[in-house]
Design an enzyme around this catalytic site. Structure first.
Site, PDB file in Angstrom:
ATOM      1  N   ASN A 154       0.716  -1.067   0.155  1.00  0.00           N
ATOM      2  CA  ASN A 154       0.001  -0.238   0.019  1.00  0.00           C
ATOM      3  C   ASN A 154       0.731   1.250  -0.091  1.00  0.00           C
ATOM      4  O   ASN A 154       0.305   2.195  -0.211  1.00  0.00           O
ATOM      5  CB  ASN A 154      -0.864   0.029   1.372  1.00  0.00           C
ATOM      6  CG  ASN A 154      -0.173  -0.488   2.421  1.00  0.00           C
ATOM      7  OD1 ASN A 154       0.323  -1.419   2.492  1.00  0.00           O
ATOM      8  ND2 ASN A 154      -0.182   0.512   3.552  1.00  0.00           N
ATOM      9  N   GLN A 182      -4.976  -4.074  -2.024  1.00  0.00           N
ATOM     10  CA  GLN A 182      -4.670  -3.192  -2.983  1.00  0.00           C
ATOM     11  C   GLN A 182      -4.631  -3.807  -4.440  1.00  0.00           C
ATOM     12  O   GLN A 182      -4.387  -3.311  -5.403  1.00  0.00           O
ATOM     13  CB  GLN A 182      -3.167  -2.584  -2.675  1.00  0.00           C
ATOM     14  CG  GLN A 182      -3.251  -1.777  -1.236  1.00  0.00           C
ATOM     15  CD  GLN A 182      -3.793  -0.465  -1.511  1.00  0.00           C
ATOM     16  OE1 GLN A 182      -4.028   0.096  -2.545  1.00  0.00           O
ATOM     17  NE2 GLN A 182      -3.884   0.338  -0.371  1.00  0.00           N
ATOM     18  N   ALA A 203     -13.909  -2.997   0.152  1.00  0.00           N
ATOM     19  CA  ALA A 203     -14.551  -2.231  -0.632  1.00  0.00           C
ATOM     20  C   ALA A 203     -13.972  -0.860  -1.098  1.00  0.00           C
ATOM     21  O   ALA A 203     -14.116  -0.402  -2.156  1.00  0.00           O
ATOM     22  CB  ALA A 203     -16.186  -2.219  -0.354  1.00  0.00           C
ATOM     23  N   HIS A 204     -13.697  -0.059   0.091  1.00  0.00           N
ATOM     24  CA  HIS A 204     -13.285   1.173  -0.206  1.00  0.00           C
ATOM     25  C   HIS A 204     -12.127   1.438  -0.957  1.00  0.00           C
ATOM     26  O   HIS A 204     -11.701   2.534  -1.098  1.00  0.00           O
ATOM     27  CB  HIS A 204     -13.377   1.932   1.205  1.00  0.00           C
ATOM     28  CG  HIS A 204     -12.106   1.979   2.181  1.00  0.00           C
ATOM     29  ND1 HIS A 204     -11.194   2.665   2.266  1.00  0.00           N
ATOM     30  CD2 HIS A 204     -11.734   0.703   3.130  1.00  0.00           C
ATOM     31  CE1 HIS A 204     -10.234   2.223   3.204  1.00  0.00           C
ATOM     32  NE2 HIS A 204     -10.645   1.206   3.551  1.00  0.00           N
ATOM     33  N   CYS A 330      -1.123   5.437   7.701  1.00  0.00           N
ATOM     34  CA  CYS A 330      -1.031   4.626   9.126  1.00  0.00           C
ATOM     35  C   CYS A 330       0.033   5.274   9.914  1.00  0.00           C
ATOM     36  O   CYS A 330      -0.225   5.371  11.191  1.00  0.00           O
ATOM     37  CB  CYS A 330      -1.042   3.140   9.109  1.00  0.00           C
ATOM     38  SG  CYS A 330      -2.056   2.540   7.932  1.00  0.00           S
TER      39      CYS A 330
END
Ligand SMILES: *Cc1c(COP(=O)(O)O)cnc(C)c1O
Length: 406
Positions: A154, A182, A203-204, A330
């Site tokens: 990511n 990803q 999903a997002h 993050c």
């Protein structure tokens, strides 16, 4: 205030309007509980969930019954790793993963270690952030029950050799979990061809709604078993209790269908935009370094380090115009450089200057040109203010300088 240009698509993606349209009737008109078997409200909801389950399964070459709905990839990673470790504890307690995995994987492994439930091998990566299949093979012991390696990173976009790892796992009779959050919808993924036994997705990250994910759990060859981490009504073949998020699931299904339909054209478009952005920046600026693999990377990911510039100052300089991420979303709350870049061997200084550009479905060439121009302007301004940059330009070797410490 006008909205900045959104270029942080590895953190989350905007919802596709076609996804929203598919979801809307399931908030009020068709509000039923998919587990209600006695009336049409429940049947309608269940039918919609079945359709979505098929769409999601199809996107990864799975069967519908192998899809377990969760609240997102964080939960899917937890369920896969903790669920397998617990269920197969009599078979062994060794887990293999890699140092650049998402925190949802790393912290699940750490939790198992702390509880004395697993021994974990954290494999290193090469300078491009790629794990070596040979390292995976030599880490396997008689005690190994699970290998967990992501499809695409990511932060730096690097793609791991998933298919080779899957083959090794099959040969040695070890289960293979892949965090493909990803990857799905961005690169071709097929649980059969890739030899994947458990796969996390969300999903997002593919233009669907937030708070909705899934775990693929192989049903045959081998049948994978899991100890659930949430107890309750026994939904989702007993692996994940809880009333299903019907509108979210409908959107998730639609998002998967669209992503797979448009995968090839979208990937080609994103590689074009990524190259344009890269060339627009490096054509004007020296000492800009690419993090991650030059070709084996996510179409929409560009991660660059800018010498003599502090990543946070760079973001401050442009965040009115463009939404980007320094390091990983993050870790950007702390001033620690990213653990992923550290694992690649990127020096502390360059790691602090890294910016992640996450291109997505709705970005345009015009936006790329604006962002490249703004980055060039701000980097030039910051470098002009930097005594280190001035010294370097005068040919002074900065490593030879004796710094005075107070
Ligand atoms: C975003 C992400 C996750 C977490 O997914 P959520 O659905 O936000 O919980 C896990 N792994 C990777 C690789 C991700 O990019």
């Amino acid at each position: 205030m006008p909205q900045p240009i959104y270029m942080d698509n590895q953190a989350t993606t905007p919802m596709d309007p076609r996804v929203l349209e598919a979801m809307l009737p399931y908030f009020n008109e068709h509000f039923g509980n998919a587990a209600s078997r006695n009336h049409p409200f429940g049947w309608t909801a269940e039918e919609a969930v079945d359709t979505a389950r098929s769409q999601i399964a199809q996107a990864i070459g799975a069967k519908p019954k192998e899809i377990i709905f969760t609240s997102g990839a964080t939960e899917s990673d937890n369920l896969a790793i903790k669920g397998v470790a617990e269920f197969y504890k009599d078979k062994g307690n060794h887990v293999i993963t890699c140092v650049t995995e998402h925190k949802a994987v790393l912290d699940s492994c750490k939790a198992l270690e702390r509880a004395g439930k697993a021994e974990v091998t954290y494999l290193p990566v090469d300078q491009y952030g790629m794990v070596s299949p040979d390292d995976v093979a030599s880490a396997i012991t008689d005690n190994t029950v699970l290998i967990s390696i992501m499809a695409a990173n990511n932060e730096i976009g690097t793609l791991h050799p998933v298919r080779e790892i899957g083959r090794i796992a099959k040969d040695r009779g070890v289960l293979f979990h892949c965090d493909a959050t990803q990857g799905v919808g961005k690169i071709p993924m097929d649980v059969g061809q890739d030899g994947i036994d458990l796969l996390s997705l969300s999903a997002h990250k593919l233009y669907g709604p937030k708070g909705c994910g899934a775990l693929y759990v192989r049903a045959r060859g081998p049948r994978v078993r899991l100890t659930p981490i949430i107890d309750g009504g026994g939904h989702e073949r007993g692996m994940r209790s809880g009333t299903l998020n019907v509108p979210g699931i409908v959107g998730f299904g639609k998002a998967c269908q669209l992503a797979v339909q448009e995968l090839e054209t979208e990937a080609a478009k994103l590689i074009g935009l990524r190259t344009r952005l890269h060339d627009g920046i490096t054509g004007e600026l020296e000492e800009v370094y690419l993090n991650g693999h030059p070709t084996q990377r996510l179409p929409g990911n560009l991660n660059l380090s800018f010498s003599y510039v502090e990543g946070e100052s760079l973001l401050m300089g442009i965040n009115k115009d463009v939404a980007l991420s320094s390091g990983s979303a993050c870790t950007s709350a702390t001033l620690e450089p990213s653990y992923v870049l550290k694992a690649l061997g990127v020096g502390e200084e360059l790691a602090h200057t890294s910016i992640r550009f996450g291109l997505g479905r709705f970005n345009t060439e015009a936006e790329v040109d604006i962002v490249a121009k703004r980055i060039v302007e701000v980097v030039q301004r910051l470098r002009d203010l930097s005594p280190l940059y001035e010294m370097a330009k005068e040919g002074i070797d900065l490593k030879s300088v004796q710094w005075k410490t107070a």
